[in-house]
Design a protein around this motif. Structure first.
Motif, PDB file in Angstrom:
ATOM      1  N   ALA A   4     -54.131  42.159 -26.849  1.00 38.34           N
ATOM      2  CA  ALA A   4     -55.214  43.030 -27.313  1.00 38.34           C
ATOM      3  C   ALA A   4     -54.904  43.533 -28.719  1.00 38.34           C
ATOM      4  O   ALA A   4     -54.041  44.395 -28.906  1.00 38.34           O
ATOM      5  N   TYR A   5     -55.583  42.990 -29.699  1.00 41.88           N
ATOM      6  CA  TYR A   5     -55.369  43.409 -31.085  1.00 41.88           C
ATOM      7  C   TYR A   5     -56.012  44.762 -31.358  1.00 41.88           C
ATOM      8  O   TYR A   5     -57.093  45.064 -30.848  1.00 41.88           O
ATOM      9  N   GLN A   6     -55.356  45.563 -32.182  1.00 38.66           N
ATOM     10  CA  GLN A   6     -55.947  46.822 -32.617  1.00 38.66           C
ATOM     11  C   GLN A   6     -56.907  46.611 -33.789  1.00 38.66           C
ATOM     12  O   GLN A   6     -57.726  47.472 -34.092  1.00 38.66           O
ATOM     13  N   SER A   7     -56.804  45.468 -34.447  1.00 36.92           N
ATOM     14  CA  SER A   7     -57.846  45.054 -35.388  1.00 36.92           C
ATOM     15  C   SER A   7     -58.894  44.311 -34.560  1.00 36.92           C
ATOM     16  O   SER A   7     -58.533  43.549 -33.656  1.00 36.92           O
ATOM     17  N   VAL A   8     -60.190  44.479 -34.797  1.00 33.82           N
ATOM     18  CA  VAL A   8     -60.730  45.234 -35.919  1.00 33.82           C
ATOM     19  C   VAL A   8     -61.298  46.534 -35.343  1.00 33.82           C
ATOM     20  O   VAL A   8     -62.256  46.502 -34.594  1.00 33.82           O
ATOM     21  N   HIS A   9     -60.723  47.673 -35.732  1.00 31.47           N
ATOM     22  CA  HIS A   9     -61.053  48.957 -35.128  1.00 31.47           C
ATOM     23  C   HIS A   9     -60.564  50.058 -36.056  1.00 31.47           C
ATOM     24  O   HIS A   9     -59.662  49.846 -36.860  1.00 31.47           O
ATOM     25  N   ALA A  10     -61.197  51.219 -35.947  1.00 33.36           N
ATOM     26  CA  ALA A  10     -60.684  52.376 -36.671  1.00 33.36           C
ATOM     27  C   ALA A  10     -59.286  52.705 -36.164  1.00 33.36           C
ATOM     28  O   ALA A  10     -58.965  52.440 -35.010  1.00 33.36           O
ATOM     29  N   PRO A  11     -58.427  53.250 -37.010  1.00 34.55           N
ATOM     30  CA  PRO A  11     -58.635  53.631 -38.410  1.00 34.55           C
ATOM     31  C   PRO A  11     -58.685  52.411 -39.337  1.00 34.55           C
ATOM     32  O   PRO A  11     -58.022  51.406 -39.080  1.00 34.55           O
ATOM     33  N   MET A  12     -59.501  52.506 -40.377  1.00 35.45           N
ATOM     34  CA  MET A  12     -59.708  51.384 -41.290  1.00 35.45           C
ATOM     35  C   MET A  12     -58.522  51.258 -42.239  1.00 35.45           C
ATOM     36  O   MET A  12     -58.506  51.816 -43.338  1.00 35.45           O
ATOM     37  N   GLN A  13     -57.522  50.525 -41.814  1.00 32.60           N
ATOM     38  CA  GLN A  13     -56.290  50.364 -42.587  1.00 32.60           C
ATOM     39  C   GLN A  13     -55.891  48.895 -42.602  1.00 32.60           C
ATOM     40  O   GLN A  13     -55.938  48.227 -41.565  1.00 32.60           O
ATOM     41  N   ALA A  39     -56.716  39.580 -41.434  1.00 32.19           N
ATOM     42  CA  ALA A  39     -55.392  39.853 -40.874  1.00 32.19           C
ATOM     43  C   ALA A  39     -55.338  39.456 -39.400  1.00 32.19           C
ATOM     44  O   ALA A  39     -54.330  38.924 -38.917  1.00 32.19           O
ATOM     45  N   LEU A  40     -56.430  39.707 -38.689  1.00 30.63           N
ATOM     46  CA  LEU A  40     -56.523  39.293 -37.287  1.00 30.63           C
ATOM     47  C   LEU A  40     -56.441  37.772 -37.173  1.00 30.63           C
ATOM     48  O   LEU A  40     -55.722  37.231 -36.323  1.00 30.63           O
ATOM     49  N   ASP A  41     -57.165  37.076 -38.041  1.00 31.88           N
ATOM     50  CA  ASP A  41     -57.116  35.605 -38.038  1.00 31.88           C
ATOM     51  C   ASP A  41     -55.689  35.106 -38.248  1.00 31.88           C
ATOM     52  O   ASP A  41     -55.229  34.175 -37.577  1.00 31.88           O
ATOM     53  N   ASP A  42     -54.980  35.718 -39.198  1.00 29.21           N
ATOM     54  CA  ASP A  42     -53.601  35.305 -39.465  1.00 29.21           C
ATOM     55  C   ASP A  42     -52.699  35.555 -38.264  1.00 29.21           C
ATOM     56  O   ASP A  42     -51.798  34.765 -37.956  1.00 29.21           O
ATOM     57  N   GLY A  43     -52.939  36.677 -37.567  1.00 26.97           N
ATOM     58  CA  GLY A  43     -52.147  36.975 -36.382  1.00 26.97           C
ATOM     59  C   GLY A  43     -52.344  35.955 -35.285  1.00 26.97           C
ATOM     60  O   GLY A  43     -51.390  35.514 -34.630  1.00 26.97           O
ATOM     61  N   GLU A 266     -46.409  58.061 -35.352  1.00 24.56           N
ATOM     62  CA  GLU A 266     -45.043  58.469 -35.681  1.00 24.56           C
ATOM     63  C   GLU A 266     -44.086  58.279 -34.506  1.00 24.56           C
ATOM     64  O   GLU A 266     -42.856  58.213 -34.685  1.00 24.56           O
ATOM     65  N   ASN A 267     -44.628  58.164 -33.303  1.00 27.03           N
ATOM     66  CA  ASN A 267     -43.795  57.959 -32.119  1.00 27.03           C
ATOM     67  C   ASN A 267     -43.575  56.487 -31.782  1.00 27.03           C
ATOM     68  O   ASN A 267     -42.812  56.162 -30.878  1.00 27.03           O
ATOM     69  N   PHE A 268     -44.269  55.596 -32.518  1.00 29.70           N
ATOM     70  CA  PHE A 268     -44.213  54.171 -32.187  1.00 29.70           C
ATOM     71  C   PHE A 268     -44.061  53.314 -33.435  1.00 29.70           C
ATOM     72  O   PHE A 268     -44.690  52.257 -33.559  1.00 29.70           O
ATOM     73  N   GLY A 269     -43.248  53.765 -34.368  1.00 25.10           N
ATOM     74  CA  GLY A 269     -42.965  52.958 -35.544  1.00 25.10           C
ATOM     75  C   GLY A 269     -44.191  52.695 -36.398  1.00 25.10           C
ATOM     76  O   GLY A 269     -44.317  51.624 -37.004  1.00 25.10           O
ATOM     77  N   GLY A 270     -45.113  53.633 -36.448  1.00 25.39           N
ATOM     78  CA  GLY A 270     -46.283  53.492 -37.284  1.00 25.39           C
ATOM     79  C   GLY A 270     -47.455  52.808 -36.630  1.00 25.39           C
ATOM     80  O   GLY A 270     -48.439  52.472 -37.293  1.00 25.39           O
ATOM     81  N   VAL A 271     -47.402  52.575 -35.312  1.00 23.24           N
ATOM     82  CA  VAL A 271     -48.459  51.851 -34.605  1.00 23.24           C
ATOM     83  C   VAL A 271     -49.261  52.808 -33.733  1.00 23.24           C
ATOM     84  O   VAL A 271     -48.683  53.617 -33.004  1.00 23.24           O
ATOM     85  N   TRP A 272     -50.583  52.730 -33.814  1.00 21.89           N
ATOM     86  CA  TRP A 272     -51.422  53.487 -32.906  1.00 21.89           C
ATOM     87  C   TRP A 272     -51.268  52.931 -31.500  1.00 21.89           C
ATOM     88  O   TRP A 272     -51.323  51.727 -31.301  1.00 21.89           O
ATOM     89  N   SER A 273     -51.084  53.809 -30.511  1.00 18.50           N
ATOM     90  CA  SER A 273     -50.781  53.335 -29.159  1.00 18.50           C
ATOM     91  C   SER A 273     -51.799  53.868 -28.144  1.00 18.50           C
ATOM     92  O   SER A 273     -52.663  54.686 -28.462  1.00 18.50           O
ATOM     93  N   HIS A 274     -51.655  53.403 -26.921  1.00 19.25           N
ATOM     94  CA  HIS A 274     -52.584  53.749 -25.846  1.00 19.25           C
ATOM     95  C   HIS A 274     -52.676  55.265 -25.702  1.00 19.25           C
ATOM     96  O   HIS A 274     -51.678  55.972 -25.712  1.00 19.25           O
ATOM     97  N   GLY A 275     -53.899  55.743 -25.525  1.00 19.06           N
ATOM     98  CA  GLY A 275     -54.125  57.167 -25.392  1.00 19.06           C
ATOM     99  C   GLY A 275     -54.900  57.716 -26.568  1.00 19.06           C
ATOM    100  O   GLY A 275     -55.565  58.751 -26.471  1.00 19.06           O
TER     101      GLY A 275
END
Length: 277
Positions: A4-13, A39-43, A266-275
């Motif tokens: 499950a990719y977090q792209s393409v979704h907010a936050p727009m980064q 970036a999603l395509d490359d992944g 900040e709790n996951f190495g810069g990655v937005w996580s579940h919740g």
């Protein structure tokens, strides 16, 4: 494997190198969105590369699927044109999503499938492909593999888009007819992508009220511009009755009242996580 990719979704980064791929796009948020898609395509390309390196690709069925339309209210970041509406709305712009399938077990390839398929159908379809069986008679999904694999008509003849009692809105489709009752969040609009405004026309919207009833013939009118509710009261009655039957069996959705700070990047190495969402 489920990814499950977090792209393409907010936050727009997105990393700068992807922004730089679209210098002609003037809308900053639109440029970010396009960069995120790339970036999603490359992944995905990296995943496919690893499967090939490990000689697993020939025995892999790849399914790429989205979950909803773009949230165009955020300054044209995305576009559902020529469809009406956006994410969280029950018009086609909020609910119709694209996808593709690739694999050697497909009986027919290189074609576009336009049959009716609901995202809940993936579960029984994948179980069937893997050789399993589902015995629960109350399951919402349908095994659509014979149809997708060969291009034959879909076994799905109806589907519930959603039933949201707290919003007073619900939608149901039977065959080519779709019923929407109630008013969803935000104004429903036809919004061209920013780079095409003027060429495709300017944004236009419909005025919604909480007691509204919409009936559309989706095959002939996928952009939902012609409300047939007053012209076809018998069809409206039929879909209303079926929607009431489905509503009586609906399981209430569980939604947390607020996001949890435990998911902060900040709790996951810069990655937005579940919740977070």
């Amino acid at each position: 494997m489920y990814l499950a990719y977090q792209s393409v979704h907010a936050p727009m980064q997105v990393p700068r190198k992807y922004l730089d791929m679209y210098p002609l796009v003037q809308n900053e948020k639109r440029r970010s969105l396009l960069g995120m898609v790339t970036a999603l395509d490359d992944g995905i390309a990296k995943v496919v590369g690893v499967l090939k390196e490990n000689r697993l690709w020939e025995n892999t069925l790849l399914i790429f699927s989205s979950d909803n339309g773009a949230p165009v209210i955020w300054k044209h970041q995305g576009s559902n044109w020529p469809l009406l509406g956006m994410k969280q709305q029950l018009f086609e712009g909020g609910t119709r999503a694209v996808g593709f399938i690739h694999g050697n077990i497909l009986a027919k390839t290189g074609y576009t499938y336009n049959g009716l398929v609901n995202i809940v159908d993936w579960y029984p379809t994948l179980v069937n492909i893997a050789g399993g069986k589902i015995t629960d008679p109350e399951i919402d999904g349908i095994n659509v593999w014979p149809a997708l694999s060969t291009g034959s008509p879909s076994p799905r003849k109806e589907m519930v888009y959603n039933i949201i009692p707290e919003w007073g809105v619900a939608a149901m489709r039977i065959g080519n007819f779709k019923l929407i009752k109630g008013k969803g969040p935000n104004e429903a609009c036809w919004i061209p992508p920013p780079e095409a405004e003027g060429m495709l026309g300017n944004p236009s919207c419909i005025s919604q009220k909480k007691d509204d009833v919409y009936l559309f013939h989706i095959k002939d009118d996928p952009s939902e511009r012609n409300n047939l509710a007053l012209k076809m009261p018998d069809i409206v009655k039929q879909l209303r009755k079926r929607l009431e039957e489905k509503s009586a069996k609906a399981v209430p959705a569980f939604q947390k009242s607020e996001r949890t700070k435990k998911s902060l990047p900040e709790n996951f190495g810069g990655v937005w996580s579940h919740g977070w969402c």
